[in-house]
Enzyme design. Sequence first.
Site, PDB file in Angstrom:
ATOM      1  N   GLU A  45       0.803  -1.226   0.000  1.00  0.00           N
ATOM      2  CA  GLU A  45       0.000   0.000   0.000  1.00  0.00           C
ATOM      3  C   GLU A  45       0.837   1.278   0.000  1.00  0.00           C
ATOM      4  OE1 GLU A  45      -3.227   0.337  -0.380  1.00  0.00           O
ATOM      5  OE2 GLU A  45      -3.588  -1.826  -0.452  1.00  0.00           O
ATOM      6  N   SER A  99     -42.997 -37.755  34.072  1.00  0.00           N
ATOM      7  CA  SER A  99     -42.521 -38.395  35.306  1.00  0.00           C
ATOM      8  C   SER A  99     -41.317 -37.692  35.922  1.00  0.00           C
ATOM      9  CB  SER A  99     -42.161 -39.857  35.035  1.00  0.00           C
ATOM     10  OG  SER A  99     -43.319 -40.586  34.677  1.00  0.00           O
TER      11      SER A  99
END
Length: 804
Positions: free
Chosen positions: A116, A489
């Site tokens: 860059e 249950s």
Amino acid sequence: MPTPSPQPDRHPPPPPGRFVNTHAVWLVPVLRVLLWVGGLALAGMAALALLVAVALAVAYPNLPDISDLSDYRPKLPLRIFSAEGQLIGEFGEERRNLTPIKDIPQVMKDAVLAIEDTRFYKHGGVDYFGVIRAGLANVGRAKSQGASTITMQVARNVYLSAEKSYTRKIYEILLTFKLEHMLTKDQILEIYMNQIFLGNRAYGFAAAAEAYFGKPLKDLSIAEAAMLAGLPKAPSAYNPITNPQRARARQLYIIERMEDNDFITAAQAEAAKKEELQVRQGSNNARVHAEFVAETVRQLMYAQYGEDTYVRGLNVHTTLIAQQQDAAYQALRQGIMDYERRQIYRGPEKFVELPRDPKEAEDAIDDALVDHPDNGDVMAAVVLEANPRKIVAVRQTGETVEITGDGLRPAQSGLSDKAPPKIKIRRGAVIRVVKTPKGPWEITQLPEVEGAFVALDPRDGSVKAMVGGFDFDKNKFNHVTQAWRQPGSSFKPFIYSAALEKGFTPATVVNDAPLFFDAGVTGGQPWEPKNYDGKFAGPMTLRTALKQSKNMVSIRVLQSVGAANAQDWITRFGFDADKHPPYLTMALGAGSVTPMQMAVAYSVFANGGYRINPWLITRVTDQRGKVLAESPAPVINDTMRGIDARNAFIMNSLLQEVARTGTAAKAGAALKRPDIGGKTGTTNDSIDTWFAGYQPTLAAVVWMGYDTPRSLGDRETGGGLSLPVWISFMETALKGVPVAHYPAPEGVVNVGGEWFYEEYAKGAGVSSLGLDAGAKSGGEPAAPQVQPLPQGDEKRRILDLFKN
């Protein structure tokens, strides 16, 4: 006429002895022109300087205020972490992890500067040499870094729009000079490395490292850093996930640039070029799957901070244990898929026409699988050929899958010649496949059944694992906290707990015999409850009745306790009284609970009788680590007591028996621990299946069922469906955890191998429950008759007043 006089010669001959330069004849005018041109140029330059001065005078005051960049605070997402610090969720438009320049590894900075702005630390914001170089490169059609410096990119990305105009360019240059004047080079580079968009919702290189490689920025190699450094130019075009070839070409060029600029050696460059990168493909199967936990935290944070939740960089630390969360996720999914393997094949998800041209067929397959992504290990594929002995299909990755033998069994009905068109597996069918533990592929289907799993530490209520369903993307409904289902249950222990306070003991004998309640008693339809197996075993102790989950005994116990008394008692465990109407059906778990409520309730047995509240968030900080909120673990104290310690101890003894020799005996056999207890649960018609169990350091609950209630199958039970999920989780969660011992609290004695409240143990023995004969027709029961046997009597005396 007079003769005219001759005109004088305009160019008289030079006087004798003098030399005349004939070039001066035309040189003088040229000099005059040059002087005029020079004057005009100087005037132009002066005008330009004046124009620039005017532009500066006008534009510079209108430039954005950049003073806040000295304390750079970009939009940061909400990030959620496990107790160990693993990222489990992220919310916000911009996925970013703010990283100071000192924490950015040099290799990442070098890779960015190489491609860059190699002269970043040498120029003043505008690289004039770079402009000339870019121009020459463009003329020669060579590769170039471009003319925009990093400072110019910061100016453009942070403050300016994407508009392309001379005015914006002027502002960009002016803003560049201003940035260079007010900030250091390191500050500018830090902003750039954190601000730049790099695709895949990632802003900044720290977020990109996680998004593309699933690792922190500090762990990147040269090859990985070069790959990421290629993204700023065109995040979509150089995305290593969607465009691996173009990304690879740019990565190689950046490695060369790093070598050319002496950031790396030739040997390092060569090694980097040869390194094979492990790029994350789509969803990351390696991450901690805690989507339901993350969403729960997001909702809590939004309630506190509103829209700022997604931009102010909140970091939320939770009680979640990553290893336990992963074990819960895998166990629940495996349990659901094991059930799905037993279901009728419902057919392919879609059919597509596959052209004979390979390229066109490939495009059609890609288009089809975009709408049918992989669901974890349940992967999508398109069938290329199919017959009763073999299926050949292709996945989105291009991998060819061949299914034969037992791998075809789950979809045999779809391979039959008589299969209906919607079921028939043929070329172009979109199917699901899984890799079996032994290696071969198997055809499957996405499940319709749902499930839930939650685990708490019963000592303080901290949530250690929570899975709200099979797949968050498919169904965001959190079944742990939002699903109100019948517990069946698995609710019986709370009725038994109430009975202990009414004089019952584990040795109390109750008759497991038929019951019938007519319409006059029920106020509606006659009710004739049954045991799961349809059989009756006669008189038995409470300990035996609970471990065998006998419905008739539970109903008779509730008759004796009183439904209203039991309804009040269960609120001590955190249940809502209005969700459990005071009828005898409460004994069979006909009320409504959530899995989270069940986990809290079973924690009361696990911790000695204390009711804890579930909690998830330990600490909230801002992006700089400042603590905004903190929640220390609560310490159990007497104000939190739900039931007496004696009650919890005896119930724990009963529930350990269930896991040792009862309906959950598989748990004891698999885990080989004496310190686990729990209870299975199956509702009428097997609509819901449960297992709720615990060890003193961990309580966990599993539920399975359909969102629109319907039978799971006549043979499906809590012990068959939910218990294996619990066992699988506990095998991981309890690894290395010492076996715990439950000391008997004051007021509890052991007589003949059974535990009793001290006041009920006089003479030691087995009592029986006596009710009047009206019990059969639903009459009001009498109080329980506790009749201890004389000490030393070897013969158990059973008093049963149920005349059937």
